[in-house]
Design a protein around this motif. Structure first.
Motif, mmCIF file in Angstrom:
data_model
loop_
_atom_site.group_PDB
_atom_site.id
_atom_site.type_symbol
_atom_site.label_atom_id
_atom_site.label_comp_id
_atom_site.label_asym_id
_atom_site.label_seq_id
_atom_site.Cartn_x
_atom_site.Cartn_y
_atom_site.Cartn_z
ATOM 1 N N HIS A 81 0.801 -1.221 0.000
ATOM 2 C CA HIS A 81 0.000 0.000 0.000
ATOM 3 C C HIS A 81 0.834 1.271 0.000
ATOM 4 O O HIS A 81 0.284 2.370 -0.044
ATOM 5 C CB HIS A 81 -0.966 0.006 1.191
ATOM 6 C CG HIS A 81 -2.085 -0.967 1.021
ATOM 7 N ND1 HIS A 81 -2.009 -2.264 1.462
ATOM 8 C CD2 HIS A 81 -3.286 -0.837 0.412
ATOM 9 C CE1 HIS A 81 -3.124 -2.892 1.155
ATOM 10 N NE2 HIS A 81 -3.923 -2.055 0.511
ATOM 11 N N ALA A 82 2.134 1.143 0.077
ATOM 12 C CA ALA A 82 2.997 2.327 0.067
ATOM 13 C C ALA A 82 2.900 3.025 -1.276
ATOM 14 O O ALA A 82 2.668 2.396 -2.302
ATOM 15 C CB ALA A 82 4.444 1.921 0.355
ATOM 16 N N GLY A 83 3.023 4.329 -1.268
ATOM 17 C CA GLY A 83 2.975 5.102 -2.508
ATOM 18 C C GLY A 83 2.560 6.528 -2.220
ATOM 19 O O GLY A 83 2.275 6.892 -1.089
ATOM 20 N N LYS A 84 2.519 7.317 -3.238
ATOM 21 C CA LYS A 84 2.182 8.732 -3.087
ATOM 22 C C LYS A 84 0.667 8.902 -3.170
ATOM 23 O O LYS A 84 0.138 9.363 -4.181
ATOM 24 C CB LYS A 84 2.907 9.559 -4.136
ATOM 25 C CG LYS A 84 4.410 9.527 -3.954
ATOM 26 C CD LYS A 84 5.109 10.498 -4.869
ATOM 27 C CE LYS A 84 6.590 10.505 -4.633
ATOM 28 N NZ LYS A 84 7.017 10.963 -3.343
ATOM 29 N N TRP A 85 -0.016 8.505 -2.111
ATOM 30 C CA TRP A 85 -1.457 8.665 -2.018
ATOM 31 C C TRP A 85 -1.846 8.855 -0.565
ATOM 32 O O TRP A 85 -0.981 8.868 0.324
ATOM 33 C CB TRP A 85 -2.187 7.517 -2.705
ATOM 34 C CG TRP A 85 -2.104 6.148 -2.050
ATOM 35 C CD1 TRP A 85 -1.027 5.565 -1.464
ATOM 36 C CD2 TRP A 85 -3.163 5.207 -1.936
ATOM 37 N NE1 TRP A 85 -1.347 4.312 -1.011
ATOM 38 C CE2 TRP A 85 -2.656 4.068 -1.283
ATOM 39 C CE3 TRP A 85 -4.495 5.201 -2.326
ATOM 40 C CZ2 TRP A 85 -3.433 2.942 -1.003
ATOM 41 C CZ3 TRP A 85 -5.266 4.075 -2.055
ATOM 42 C CH2 TRP A 85 -4.738 2.959 -1.405
ATOM 43 N N HIS A 86 -3.137 8.984 -0.284
ATOM 44 C CA HIS A 86 -3.592 9.337 1.068
ATOM 45 C C HIS A 86 -3.723 8.147 2.019
ATOM 46 O O HIS A 86 -3.862 8.345 3.215
ATOM 47 C CB HIS A 86 -4.919 10.099 0.990
ATOM 48 C CG HIS A 86 -6.081 9.254 0.547
ATOM 49 N ND1 HIS A 86 -6.202 8.793 -0.749
ATOM 50 C CD2 HIS A 86 -7.141 8.783 1.229
ATOM 51 C CE1 HIS A 86 -7.302 8.073 -0.843
ATOM 52 N NE2 HIS A 86 -7.903 8.046 0.341
ATOM 53 N N ARG A 87 -3.682 6.924 1.515
ATOM 54 C CA ARG A 87 -3.809 5.751 2.393
ATOM 55 C C ARG A 87 -2.496 4.978 2.434
ATOM 56 O O ARG A 87 -2.447 3.796 2.143
ATOM 57 C CB ARG A 87 -4.964 4.865 1.921
ATOM 58 C CG ARG A 87 -6.294 5.509 2.190
ATOM 59 C CD ARG A 87 -7.516 4.719 1.836
ATOM 60 N NE ARG A 87 -7.385 3.382 1.336
ATOM 61 C CZ ARG A 87 -8.295 2.765 0.605
ATOM 62 N NH1 ARG A 87 -9.390 3.396 0.269
ATOM 63 N NH2 ARG A 87 -8.110 1.534 0.205
ATOM 64 N N GLY A 140 2.541 10.994 11.450
ATOM 65 C CA GLY A 140 1.551 10.720 10.418
ATOM 66 C C GLY A 140 0.330 11.592 10.614
ATOM 67 O O GLY A 140 0.062 12.061 11.719
ATOM 68 N N ARG A 141 -0.397 11.828 9.540
ATOM 69 C CA ARG A 141 -1.625 12.613 9.607
ATOM 70 C C ARG A 141 -2.790 11.732 9.183
ATOM 71 O O ARG A 141 -2.727 11.062 8.147
ATOM 72 C CB ARG A 141 -1.538 13.831 8.703
ATOM 73 C CG ARG A 141 -2.828 14.662 8.723
ATOM 74 C CD ARG A 141 -2.820 15.944 7.889
ATOM 75 N NE ARG A 141 -1.962 15.899 6.744
ATOM 76 C CZ ARG A 141 -1.029 16.824 6.474
ATOM 77 N NH1 ARG A 141 -0.828 17.825 7.295
ATOM 78 N NH2 ARG A 141 -0.309 16.726 5.373
ATOM 79 N N VAL A 142 -3.871 11.732 9.980
ATOM 80 C CA VAL A 142 -5.067 10.954 9.664
ATOM 81 C C VAL A 142 -5.700 11.539 8.408
ATOM 82 O O VAL A 142 -6.009 12.733 8.349
ATOM 83 C CB VAL A 142 -6.075 10.962 10.831
ATOM 84 C CG1 VAL A 142 -7.348 10.206 10.447
ATOM 85 C CG2 VAL A 142 -5.456 10.362 12.088
ATOM 86 N N THR A 143 -5.881 10.682 7.394
ATOM 87 C CA THR A 143 -6.457 11.118 6.122
ATOM 88 C C THR A 143 -7.837 10.535 5.855
ATOM 89 O O THR A 143 -8.596 11.084 5.060
ATOM 90 C CB THR A 143 -5.537 10.726 4.946
ATOM 91 O OG1 THR A 143 -5.350 9.305 4.973
ATOM 92 C CG2 THR A 143 -4.202 11.437 5.037
ATOM 93 N N GLN A 144 -8.154 9.413 6.516
ATOM 94 C CA GLN A 144 -9.431 8.754 6.239
ATOM 95 C C GLN A 144 -9.800 7.854 7.403
ATOM 96 O O GLN A 144 -8.953 7.175 7.970
ATOM 97 C CB GLN A 144 -9.307 7.931 4.960
ATOM 98 C CG GLN A 144 -10.599 7.321 4.488
ATOM 99 C CD GLN A 144 -10.439 6.650 3.128
ATOM 100 O OE1 GLN A 144 -9.676 7.107 2.286
ATOM 101 N NE2 GLN A 144 -11.168 5.573 2.917
#
Length: 192
Positions: A81-87, A140-144
Protein backbone atom coordinates in the motif's frame (compact mmCIF):
# COMPACT_ATOMS: atom_id res chain seq x y z
CA UNK A 1 -23.26 8.44 41.88
CA UNK A 2 -23.08 12.08 40.80
CA UNK A 3 -26.40 13.24 42.09
CA UNK A 4 -26.39 11.18 45.25
CA UNK A 5 -29.04 12.32 47.63
CA UNK A 6 -27.83 13.95 50.78
CA UNK A 7 -30.42 13.48 53.49
CA UNK A 8 -30.43 15.82 56.43
CA UNK A 9 -32.74 15.88 59.40
CA UNK A 10 -34.10 19.34 59.93
CA UNK A 11 -36.74 20.74 62.22
CA UNK A 12 -40.01 21.89 60.66
CA UNK A 13 -40.68 25.53 61.55
CA UNK A 14 -44.47 24.92 61.69
CA UNK A 15 -44.69 21.76 63.84
CA UNK A 16 -41.29 21.53 65.46
CA UNK A 17 -40.97 17.90 64.33
CA UNK A 18 -37.80 16.56 62.76
CA UNK A 19 -38.24 15.69 59.07
CA UNK A 20 -36.00 14.58 56.21
CA UNK A 21 -34.91 17.36 53.90
CA UNK A 22 -34.66 17.84 50.17
CA UNK A 23 -32.07 16.04 48.06
CA UNK A 24 -29.20 17.95 46.49
CA UNK A 25 -26.21 17.00 44.35
CA UNK A 26 -23.14 15.74 46.15
CA UNK A 27 -20.48 18.30 45.14
CA UNK A 28 -17.52 16.05 46.04
CA UNK A 29 -18.84 13.35 43.69
CA UNK A 30 -19.31 15.91 40.91
CA UNK A 31 -15.73 17.17 41.28
CA UNK A 32 -14.38 13.60 41.31
CA UNK A 33 -16.30 12.77 38.12
CA UNK A 34 -14.89 15.87 36.39
CA UNK A 35 -11.36 14.87 37.42
CA UNK A 36 -11.90 11.30 36.13
CA UNK A 37 -13.27 12.61 32.81
CA UNK A 38 -10.21 14.85 32.39
CA UNK A 39 -7.90 11.92 33.16
CA UNK A 40 -9.74 9.71 30.65
CA UNK A 41 -9.46 12.39 27.95
CA UNK A 42 -5.74 12.64 28.62
CA UNK A 43 -5.34 8.84 28.56
CA UNK A 44 -7.02 8.55 25.17
CA UNK A 45 -4.39 10.92 23.80
CA UNK A 46 -1.74 8.26 24.41
CA UNK A 47 -1.48 4.66 23.32
CA UNK A 48 1.02 2.11 22.14
CA UNK A 49 1.93 0.04 19.12
CA UNK A 50 1.00 -3.61 19.69
CA UNK A 51 2.25 -4.94 16.36
CA UNK A 52 3.56 -3.83 12.97
CA UNK A 53 2.63 -5.75 9.82
CA UNK A 54 3.34 -5.72 6.07
CA UNK A 55 2.37 -7.59 2.92
CA UNK A 56 3.75 -7.64 -0.61
CA UNK A 57 0.28 -7.63 -2.27
CA UNK A 58 -2.94 -5.59 -1.85
CA UNK A 59 -6.12 -7.33 -0.68
CA UNK A 60 -4.24 -9.93 1.34
CA UNK A 61 -3.58 -10.35 5.03
CA UNK A 62 -0.43 -8.75 6.35
CA UNK A 63 2.04 -10.56 8.59
CA UNK A 64 3.67 -9.23 11.76
CA UNK A 65 7.32 -8.20 11.42
CA UNK A 66 9.91 -7.07 13.97
CA UNK A 67 10.21 -3.52 12.68
CA UNK A 68 8.98 -1.29 9.87
CA UNK A 69 10.65 1.66 8.21
CA UNK A 70 8.31 4.49 7.29
CA UNK A 71 9.26 6.96 4.57
CA UNK A 72 7.80 10.49 4.41
CA UNK A 73 5.32 10.89 1.56
CA UNK A 74 5.43 7.17 0.76
CA UNK A 75 4.54 4.83 3.65
CA UNK A 76 6.16 1.56 4.70
CA UNK A 77 9.14 0.24 2.79
CA UNK A 78 8.21 -3.08 1.17
CA UNK A 79 4.45 -2.80 1.78
CA UNK A 80 1.96 -3.09 -1.09
CA UNK A 81 0.00 0.00 0.00
CA UNK A 82 3.00 2.33 0.07
CA UNK A 83 2.97 5.10 -2.51
CA UNK A 84 2.18 8.73 -3.09
CA UNK A 85 -1.46 8.67 -2.02
CA UNK A 86 -3.59 9.34 1.07
CA UNK A 87 -3.81 5.75 2.39
CA UNK A 88 -0.11 5.03 2.88
CA UNK A 89 -0.48 3.25 6.23
CA UNK A 90 -3.47 1.57 7.89
CA UNK A 91 -4.15 1.32 11.62
CA UNK A 92 -6.56 -0.91 13.53
CA UNK A 93 -7.09 -1.15 17.28
CA UNK A 94 -6.32 -4.29 19.26
CA UNK A 95 -9.76 -3.74 20.78
CA UNK A 96 -11.30 -4.31 17.32
CA UNK A 97 -9.50 -7.64 17.11
CA UNK A 98 -10.92 -8.56 20.51
CA UNK A 99 -14.44 -7.90 19.21
CA UNK A 100 -13.89 -10.30 16.32
CA UNK A 101 -12.34 -12.93 18.59
CA UNK A 102 -15.40 -12.67 20.86
CA UNK A 103 -17.56 -13.42 17.79
CA UNK A 104 -15.61 -16.62 17.28
CA UNK A 105 -13.35 -15.51 14.42
CA UNK A 106 -9.88 -17.03 14.39
CA UNK A 107 -7.86 -13.92 13.57
CA UNK A 108 -4.42 -12.58 14.31
CA UNK A 109 -2.79 -9.19 13.84
CA UNK A 110 -2.52 -8.30 10.18
CA UNK A 111 -5.44 -10.47 9.05
CA UNK A 112 -7.55 -7.40 8.24
CA UNK A 113 -4.80 -5.79 6.19
CA UNK A 114 -3.70 -3.39 8.91
CA UNK A 115 -0.11 -2.17 9.10
CA UNK A 116 -0.14 -0.99 12.70
CA UNK A 117 -2.12 -2.53 15.54
CA UNK A 118 -2.71 -0.03 18.34
CA UNK A 119 -3.92 -0.15 21.92
CA UNK A 120 -5.47 2.52 24.12
CA UNK A 121 -6.72 4.93 21.46
CA UNK A 122 -10.21 5.05 19.99
CA UNK A 123 -9.04 5.37 16.39
CA UNK A 124 -12.43 5.97 14.75
CA UNK A 125 -13.01 8.98 17.01
CA UNK A 126 -9.92 10.78 15.69
CA UNK A 127 -10.77 13.71 13.44
CA UNK A 128 -9.30 13.65 9.93
CA UNK A 129 -6.22 15.87 10.07
CA UNK A 130 -5.12 14.76 13.54
CA UNK A 131 -1.39 14.19 13.86
CA UNK A 132 0.03 11.01 15.37
CA UNK A 133 3.55 10.76 16.74
CA UNK A 134 4.57 7.12 16.48
CA UNK A 135 7.67 5.94 18.30
CA UNK A 136 10.59 8.32 18.53
CA UNK A 137 10.33 10.17 15.22
CA UNK A 138 7.49 9.10 12.90
CA UNK A 139 4.71 11.61 12.33
CA UNK A 140 1.55 10.72 10.42
CA UNK A 141 -1.63 12.61 9.61
CA UNK A 142 -5.07 10.95 9.66
CA UNK A 143 -6.46 11.12 6.12
CA UNK A 144 -9.43 8.75 6.24
CA UNK A 145 -11.63 6.93 8.74
CA UNK A 146 -12.84 3.58 7.43
CA UNK A 147 -13.10 2.75 3.74
CA UNK A 148 -15.50 1.45 1.13
CA UNK A 149 -15.10 -2.20 0.31
CA UNK A 150 -16.22 -2.46 -3.32
CA UNK A 151 -15.58 -6.19 -3.61
CA UNK A 152 -15.04 -8.70 -0.86
CA UNK A 153 -11.31 -9.30 -0.61
CA UNK A 154 -9.44 -12.38 0.55
CA UNK A 155 -9.70 -11.13 4.14
CA UNK A 156 -13.52 -11.13 4.03
CA UNK A 157 -13.65 -14.60 2.45
CA UNK A 158 -11.22 -16.03 4.99
CA UNK A 159 -12.65 -14.41 8.14
CA UNK A 160 -16.29 -13.86 7.13
CA UNK A 161 -16.20 -10.16 7.95
CA UNK A 162 -13.77 -7.31 7.55
CA UNK A 163 -13.68 -4.63 10.22
CA UNK A 164 -11.24 -2.33 8.40
CA UNK A 165 -14.06 -0.57 6.50
CA UNK A 166 -15.73 0.30 9.82
CA UNK A 167 -12.93 0.59 12.36
CA UNK A 168 -9.66 1.11 10.51
CA UNK A 169 -8.04 4.46 9.85
CA UNK A 170 -5.48 5.60 7.31
CA UNK A 171 -2.58 8.00 7.60
CA UNK A 172 -0.02 9.63 5.36
CA UNK A 173 3.56 9.83 6.62
CA UNK A 174 4.87 13.35 7.14
CA UNK A 175 8.12 12.38 8.86
CA UNK A 176 9.73 8.97 8.57
CA UNK A 177 11.58 6.65 10.92
CA UNK A 178 11.37 3.15 12.31
CA UNK A 179 8.60 1.61 14.38
CA UNK A 180 8.31 -1.56 16.41
CA UNK A 181 5.95 -3.10 18.96
CA UNK A 182 5.55 -1.27 22.28
CA UNK A 183 6.52 2.08 20.76
CA UNK A 184 4.44 4.96 22.11
CA UNK A 185 1.71 6.76 20.19
CA UNK A 186 0.71 10.33 20.95
CA UNK A 187 -2.22 12.16 19.35
CA UNK A 188 -2.29 15.89 18.56
CA UNK A 189 -5.98 16.74 18.25
CA UNK A 190 -5.23 20.44 17.69
CA UNK A 191 -3.56 19.87 14.34
CA UNK A 192 -6.62 19.51 12.13
Amino acid sequence: MIFAKTVEKIQSPQSGRKIKSVSRPNIDDMVKKEENMAANEKNTKYGRVVNVCTSPAKGTAKRPVQQITLVAGFGIEGDAHAGKWHRQVSLLAKESHATMLAKGASVTHGDFGENIVTEGINLVQLPVGSLLKLGGSVIGRVTQIGKKCHAHCQIFHTVGDCIMPREGIFIEILQGGTLTENDAIEIDYQSH
